[in-house]
Design a protein around this motif. Structure first.
Motif, mmCIF file in Angstrom:
data_model
loop_
_atom_site.group_PDB
_atom_site.id
_atom_site.type_symbol
_atom_site.label_atom_id
_atom_site.label_comp_id
_atom_site.label_asym_id
_atom_site.label_seq_id
_atom_site.Cartn_x
_atom_site.Cartn_y
_atom_site.Cartn_z
ATOM 1 N N GLN A 70 76.307 57.001 -24.049
ATOM 2 C CA GLN A 70 76.965 56.670 -22.786
ATOM 3 C C GLN A 70 78.448 56.402 -23.009
ATOM 4 O OE1 GLN A 70 75.020 56.592 -19.758
ATOM 5 N NE2 GLN A 70 77.090 56.829 -18.964
ATOM 6 N N LYS A 71 78.782 55.779 -24.119
ATOM 7 C CA LYS A 71 80.187 55.464 -24.421
ATOM 8 C C LYS A 71 81.015 56.719 -24.678
ATOM 9 C CE LYS A 71 79.208 50.893 -26.374
ATOM 10 N NZ LYS A 71 79.214 50.048 -27.608
ATOM 11 N N LEU A 72 80.359 57.807 -25.054
ATOM 12 C CA LEU A 72 81.092 59.033 -25.355
ATOM 13 C C LEU A 72 81.759 59.623 -24.119
ATOM 14 C CD1 LEU A 72 78.693 60.870 -27.854
ATOM 15 C CD2 LEU A 72 80.749 59.551 -28.367
ATOM 16 N N ALA A 73 81.293 59.224 -22.939
ATOM 17 C CA ALA A 73 81.888 59.734 -21.702
ATOM 18 C C ALA A 73 83.366 59.374 -21.605
ATOM 19 C CB ALA A 73 81.132 59.199 -20.496
ATOM 20 N N SER A 74 83.748 58.248 -22.207
ATOM 21 C CA SER A 74 85.155 57.823 -22.182
ATOM 22 C C SER A 74 85.952 58.433 -23.329
ATOM 23 C CB SER A 74 85.241 56.288 -22.260
ATOM 24 O OG SER A 74 84.715 55.814 -23.500
ATOM 25 N N GLN A 75 85.296 59.279 -24.125
ATOM 26 C CA GLN A 75 85.956 59.903 -25.271
ATOM 27 C C GLN A 75 85.998 61.430 -25.140
ATOM 28 O OE1 GLN A 75 84.050 58.433 -28.874
ATOM 29 N NE2 GLN A 75 83.846 56.389 -27.996
ATOM 30 N N GLY A 76 85.950 61.888 -23.910
ATOM 31 C CA GLY A 76 86.106 63.313 -23.670
ATOM 32 C C GLY A 76 84.829 64.113 -23.598
ATOM 33 N N TRP A 77 83.682 63.440 -23.661
ATOM 34 C CA TRP A 77 82.407 64.137 -23.559
ATOM 35 C C TRP A 77 81.953 64.180 -22.105
ATOM 36 C CZ3 TRP A 77 79.382 66.170 -27.631
ATOM 37 C CH2 TRP A 77 79.908 65.938 -28.924
#
Length: 236
Positions: A70-77
């Motif tokens: 879920q946190k990857l959404a803020s990292q361009g995923w």
């Protein structure tokens, strides 16, 4: 390879050399118990794949909840529920396919067509690197063995790379273990599993004690084509 004759190399040193050798179409198996760092390593490798090779990567999410993904959404995923991704989502090259989950009794049947469509689309498009978290879910619950065997067996010619993780080496597809070019293993406690992993890596006698001696979060990276092996750890 003599016993214990495996060099420990800082990941910052080993990573660039490895990425230069990891060709499109070469599969990877990652083995280790929960909490050792399989998913963290896989995500780092996928990010590198995009940044250094300009490839397309997708994580097939298999859990109802996963705070790390879920946190990857803020990292361009881009997190998507169905395939295919939109044009805008494709621009970032980093996709997480994460179907909605309902009841435990029906989720597998509900989501199987979504994953099937994704695999069919990826095979047609080519030039994708696909990460399967806990591959047994896709084999047993989703019953996608035939499709995945096609990926493992034709990956090089199709330009598709599979990165598949598992907690052990016993109940996994034969193709995952025989068609991989790279093997990553973290420390596993079971002596028979250690031997099995070492055998898959091509050196049962030499690598079994190496796997036994791996420290927490360390991993053994083996080029199964050349037999070269190194020990490393993320963050070093």
């Amino acid at each position: 390879m003599p016993e214990h004759d495996v060099e420990r190399i800082r990941w910052k040193v080993l990573e660039p050399a490895f990425m230069a050798q990891w060709e499109q179409g070469q599969h990877m198996a990652i083995i280790g118990p929960t909490g050792q760092g399989k998913t963290t390593l896989a995500i780092e490798l996928l990010n590198d794949r995009v940044e250094q090779r300009g490839g397309n990567v997708v994580i097939m999410a298999s859990k109802q909840r996963d705070d790390g993904l879920q946190k990857l959404a803020s990292q361009g995923w881009a997190i998507i529920r169905e395939w295919p991704p939109t044009y805008e989502q494709r621009l970032g090259r980093k996709i997480i396919l994460w179907p909605k989950y309902g009841k435990a009794s029906t989720s597998a049947a509900q989501n199987r067509p979504i994953y099937t469509e994704a695999f069919d689309g990826i095979l047609e498009e080519q030039n994708w690197t696909v990460y399967l978290d806990e591959v047994i879910y896709y084999i047993e619950q989703l019953r996608l063995r035939t499709i995945l065997d096609e990926f493992w067996n034709t990956g090089r010619s199709s330009g598709i790379t599979l990165v598949a993780s598992s907690q052990g080496a016993t109940w996994v597809p034969r193709a995952m273990l025989t068609q991989q070019s790279w093997l990553v293993t973290f420390h596993v406690k079971d002596a028979e599993v250690q031997k099995r992993i070492a055998e898959i890596a091509g050196d049962r006698r030499g690598l079994t004690p190496v796997i036994q001696d791996l420290r927490r979060h360390e991993f053994l990276l083996v080029d199964t084509l050349s037999g070269e092996a190194y020990i490393s750890k993320l963050g070093t």
